[in-house]
Design a protein around this motif. Structure first.
Motif, PDB file in Angstrom:
ATOM      1  N   THR A 108       0.914  -1.237  -0.036  1.00  9.96           N
ATOM      2  CA  THR A 108       0.096  -0.045  -0.073  1.00  9.96           C
ATOM      3  C   THR A 108       0.778   1.302   0.270  1.00  9.96           C
ATOM      4  O   THR A 108       0.652   2.198  -0.695  1.00  9.96           O
TER       5      THR A 108
ATOM      6  N   GLY B  89     -11.337  -0.267 -11.993  1.00 11.91           N
ATOM      7  CA  GLY B  89     -12.420   0.147 -11.470  1.00 11.91           C
ATOM      8  C   GLY B  89     -12.599  -0.700 -10.122  1.00 11.91           C
ATOM      9  O   GLY B  89     -11.588  -1.589  -9.699  1.00 11.91           O
ATOM     10  N   PRO B  90     -13.900  -0.456  -9.286  1.00  8.41           N
ATOM     11  CA  PRO B  90     -13.795  -0.908  -7.859  1.00  8.41           C
ATOM     12  C   PRO B  90     -13.622  -2.474  -7.922  1.00  8.41           C
ATOM     13  O   PRO B  90     -12.939  -2.980  -7.037  1.00  8.41           O
ATOM     14  N   VAL B  91     -14.317  -3.108  -8.576  1.00 10.71           N
ATOM     15  CA  VAL B  91     -14.173  -4.713  -8.735  1.00 10.71           C
ATOM     16  C   VAL B  91     -12.679  -5.128  -8.997  1.00 10.71           C
ATOM     17  O   VAL B  91     -12.150  -5.978  -8.471  1.00 10.71           O
ATOM     18  N   ASP B  92     -12.046  -4.383  -9.931  1.00 14.97           N
ATOM     19  CA  ASP B  92     -10.766  -4.731 -10.191  1.00 14.97           C
ATOM     20  C   ASP B  92      -9.770  -4.295  -9.030  1.00 14.97           C
ATOM     21  O   ASP B  92      -8.729  -5.049  -8.758  1.00 14.97           O
ATOM     22  N   TRP B  93      -9.852  -3.526  -8.302  1.00 14.47           N
ATOM     23  CA  TRP B  93      -9.321  -3.145  -7.069  1.00 14.47           C
ATOM     24  C   TRP B  93      -9.355  -4.218  -6.107  1.00 14.47           C
ATOM     25  O   TRP B  93      -8.433  -4.576  -5.470  1.00 14.47           O
ATOM     26  N   LEU B  94     -10.610  -4.614  -5.850  1.00 11.15           N
ATOM     27  CA  LEU B  94     -10.696  -5.850  -4.806  1.00 11.15           C
ATOM     28  C   LEU B  94     -10.138  -6.970  -5.293  1.00 11.15           C
ATOM     29  O   LEU B  94      -9.570  -7.727  -4.381  1.00 11.15           O
TER      30      LEU B  94
END
Length: 286
Positions: free
Chosen positions: A151, A167-172
């Motif tokens: 991080t 996107g959010p799903v990719d980050w997760l």
């Protein structure tokens, strides 16, 4: 010095044959949390290892970007058609994150070797502590440390111009992959630490892991390598790790890389678990 609170052996203790499966699982979880707390305290009390883990990849990133990035960024596939430093930063960032994860293995191997050489692991073996929990505490602690380090290194990348398109799903998905890889590498590092006969050897042995991103697709496309090295780069585990992370963060084609990355994580984690537990059992009876 960290204080470990233990319980008296009883028929329900995790290593006792008379304990029920549910009770054994509850003791393993409780003991793992205790050992995790111990390892997190080590991380706080010895910040030098954490700073080296973070500082090393940052120095490599800055060196590559500002010294070689302008040249190496020309003609890279699948990132920024404009080329230059921005293109190379986008290309190299996943490899830097994998080097960060590999770098945390040195701290884990060193800590495990210290426990072995100082007799702490042998003392744990005589207590009513789950054998798996002693090792799992190291793995959980290193996984948390690796996530924190990744991080912070990613934050440095964002500050100097890294612009992922995830996107959010990719980050997760990327976060889950990083945690999975960190856990697998941690199990391997525990085995390295237990195998090493000295703390010095334990601190050097995991350096082999940090070389693998260099011999994969982390810094240059594998197609630009000589034939023999290209074959190795394509089939070693860090290349699908890097390509999957690159695809999630930057939208490059994923292909079979996610499947290969998950498969390699399972293989590495299983091998590290079997290796470290076997060494733990063998060395504890001496």
């Amino acid at each position: 010095m960290t204080t470990i609170t233990t319980r008296r052996p009883s028929p329900g203790a995790p290593d006792a044959p008379g304990g029920s499966p549910a009770r054994r699982r509850s003791h393993v979880i409780a003991d793992s949390i205790t050992m995790l707390h111990r390892n997190l305290l080590h991380m706080v009390r010895y910040p030098g290892l954490s700073m080296f883990t973070i500082g090393g990849p940052v120095v490599i990133l800055l060196l590559l970007l500002f010294v070689f990035g302008g040249t190496l960024g020309a003609g890279l596939p699948g990132v920024d058609p404009a080329g230059g430093r921005a293109a190379y930063l986008a290309y190299v960032m996943p490899g830097i994150l994998l080097i960060t994860i590999a770098g945390t293995a040195g701290g884990t191997a060193t800590t495990v070797a210290m426990d072995m050489t100082e007799g702490i692991t042998a003392r744990f073996r005589t207590m009513a502590i789950s054998r798996t929990a002693v090792l799992a505490g190291h793995v959980l602690g290193n996984t948390i440390q690796a996530i924190i380090a990744v991080t912070l290194v990613l934050a440095v990348g964002l500050l100097i111009g890294f612009r992922p398109t995830a996107g959010p799903v990719d980050w997760l998905a990327a976060a889950g992959l990083i945690a999975f890889i960190s856990s697998a590498i941690s199990w391997l590092a525990v085995g390295m630490g237990m195998q090493s006969k000295s703390v010095e050897t334990a601190s050097n042995l995991p350096l082999l892991l940090t070389i693998l991103p260099l011999l994969g697709s982390g810094f240059v496309p594998t197609a630009s390598m000589p034939a023999g090295l290209q074959w190795f780069a394509q089939y070693q585990p860090f290349t699908p790790f890097i390509e999957t992370l690159r695809g999630l963060l930057l939208g490059t084609p994923l292909g079979w890389n996610p499947v290969l990355a998950i498969g390699w994580c399972v293989v590495i984690a299983a091998a590290g678990f079997v290796w470290s537990t076997a060494l733990y059992e063998r060395k504890s009876v001496r």
